[in-house]
Design an enzyme around this catalytic site. Sequence first.
Site, PDB file in Angstrom:
ATOM      1  N   ARG A 129      35.174 -23.380 -37.527  1.00 28.80           N
ATOM      2  CA  ARG A 129      34.385 -22.161 -37.764  1.00 28.80           C
ATOM      3  C   ARG A 129      35.041 -20.945 -37.098  1.00 28.80           C
ATOM      4  O   ARG A 129      34.979 -19.827 -37.598  1.00 28.80           O
ATOM      5  CB  ARG A 129      32.943 -22.327 -37.250  1.00 28.80           C
ATOM      6  CG  ARG A 129      32.133 -21.015 -37.274  1.00 28.80           C
ATOM      7  CD  ARG A 129      30.662 -21.256 -37.026  1.00 28.80           C
ATOM      8  NE  ARG A 129      30.385 -21.901 -35.757  1.00 28.80           N
ATOM      9  CZ  ARG A 129      30.314 -21.274 -34.584  1.00 28.80           C
ATOM     10  NH1 ARG A 129      30.540 -19.970 -34.486  1.00 28.80           N
ATOM     11  NH2 ARG A 129      30.017 -21.937 -33.482  1.00 28.80           N
ATOM     12  N   ASP A 162      34.835  -2.484 -52.854  1.00 30.39           N
ATOM     13  CA  ASP A 162      34.871  -3.798 -53.486  1.00 30.39           C
ATOM     14  C   ASP A 162      35.948  -3.730 -54.569  1.00 30.39           C
ATOM     15  O   ASP A 162      35.782  -3.067 -55.591  1.00 30.39           O
ATOM     16  CB  ASP A 162      33.494  -4.110 -54.080  1.00 30.39           C
ATOM     17  CG  ASP A 162      33.439  -5.489 -54.729  1.00 30.39           C
ATOM     18  OD1 ASP A 162      34.502  -6.032 -55.060  1.00 30.39           O
ATOM     19  OD2 ASP A 162      32.319  -6.003 -54.937  1.00 30.39           O
ATOM     20  N   LYS A 216      36.870 -14.774 -57.875  1.00 32.93           N
ATOM     21  CA  LYS A 216      37.295 -14.181 -59.141  1.00 32.93           C
ATOM     22  C   LYS A 216      38.832 -14.194 -59.277  1.00 32.93           C
ATOM     23  O   LYS A 216      39.426 -15.243 -59.287  1.00 32.93           O
ATOM     24  CB  LYS A 216      36.715 -12.772 -59.268  1.00 32.93           C
ATOM     25  CG  LYS A 216      35.229 -12.661 -58.871  1.00 32.93           C
ATOM     26  CD  LYS A 216      34.311 -13.550 -59.674  1.00 32.93           C
ATOM     27  CE  LYS A 216      32.826 -13.269 -59.481  1.00 32.93           C
ATOM     28  NZ  LYS A 216      32.297 -13.385 -58.139  1.00 32.93           N
ATOM     29  N   TYR A 228      27.676  -4.053 -58.223  1.00 32.95           N
ATOM     30  CA  TYR A 228      27.292  -5.435 -58.519  1.00 32.95           C
ATOM     31  C   TYR A 228      25.847  -5.666 -58.068  1.00 32.95           C
ATOM     32  O   TYR A 228      25.457  -5.270 -56.965  1.00 32.95           O
ATOM     33  CB  TYR A 228      28.271  -6.368 -57.795  1.00 32.95           C
ATOM     34  CG  TYR A 228      27.842  -7.804 -57.702  1.00 32.95           C
ATOM     35  CD1 TYR A 228      27.541  -8.537 -58.845  1.00 32.95           C
ATOM     36  CD2 TYR A 228      27.739  -8.438 -56.472  1.00 32.95           C
ATOM     37  CE1 TYR A 228      27.146  -9.863 -58.759  1.00 32.95           C
ATOM     38  CE2 TYR A 228      27.350  -9.763 -56.370  1.00 32.95           C
ATOM     39  CZ  TYR A 228      27.052 -10.465 -57.525  1.00 32.95           C
ATOM     40  OH  TYR A 228      26.654 -11.778 -57.431  1.00 32.95           O
TER      41      TYR A 228
END
Length: 373
Positions: A39, A164, A189, A92
């Site tokens: 992590r 973004d 994406k 978005y």
Amino acid sequence: MHIHPKITPIYQTSVFKFEDLNELEQYFGEPGSRYMYSRNGNPNSDELAEAVNQWEGGAGAIATGSGMAAIFAALAACCQAGDHVLCAADIYGGSSSLLNQELSRMGITVTYVPFEQLYELEQFVQPTTRVVLAETISNPLLRVADLQRLATECHQHGLKLVVDNTFASPVLTRPLALGADLVMHSVTKYIAGHSDVTAGVVVATDPELAARLKQISILYGLTLSPMESWLAVRGLKTLRLRMREHSHNALALAQFLQEQPVVRAVYYPGLPDHPQHALALAQGSGLFGGMLSILLADETEVVNRFMHRSQRFPFAPSLAGVDSSMSYPLGTSHRYLTPEQQQQLGISPGLVRLSVGIEPVEELLADLEQALR
């Protein structure tokens, strides 16, 4: 035996071993010298973060479990309770839901700025405004933001610009070079590119901001897993080639779709009559990406028939894979906006978004031709 792999192996381990207390002290005393717990960082997620950092020309980056985690990390790095965010109205749907439903509970407020007013922020700025969130190419109407102009406007008001860059990818546009402070991607994406990874990445232009991102990533548990990181790095290696093909195919399809009587509008920055065509040409390295939207009749039955008939564009509400797909913004990404907001943004029942893949273009053209017939 010395093993020298050409490709970084998948470090599928949650924890790393120490010989003794001296090594433990080295871990804390020399950040980046070794690993302890996945992590906090692992070789695979670090490799992905550094690869995108190189692409975007940043000072440091983090890889996260999804694009949403990346947006959250970017905003959390710039804001605390009581702060105010300006967000482009063309955004978005998940980004607006995060701001409206979750960050509002943490005491972070938001104002949405219409696209036409993005470069005149004075009327929207409050004493507590810290950041502007915008997209390089907006979802789903493919409006292109002038990032250099927007960054200048933000910095005049002492605001940080978070971009973004998912739709463009760093192959088309590198927002940090144009003045942005943070750039994020849904790695799911174009960067990973094969519809088999869920991931995000945030890149900072300033080392302090990069360190803050790392802290947020560790404490909120946003760090991407080794396997996902490895797959994304693998996908990233062909990004330049894929973006060329996506762009080539999308332009051919956009030109074809413009000629079809049943298609009422085509939204694609590569078309000369697109309002930001010249900007997209200059800011997009001569490529316009693989995303386009079309407007059919505003009847769900018409859209359903089109979806049923198309063989090469399955209805799959994501984007940017090597295989083409279509999505329906009104029913997926933007379904939680009010009807007034949907109408203002031009998201109507006939709007269909196409994610154009890298298949042979004549096959895609033939499929759309028969589907529209």
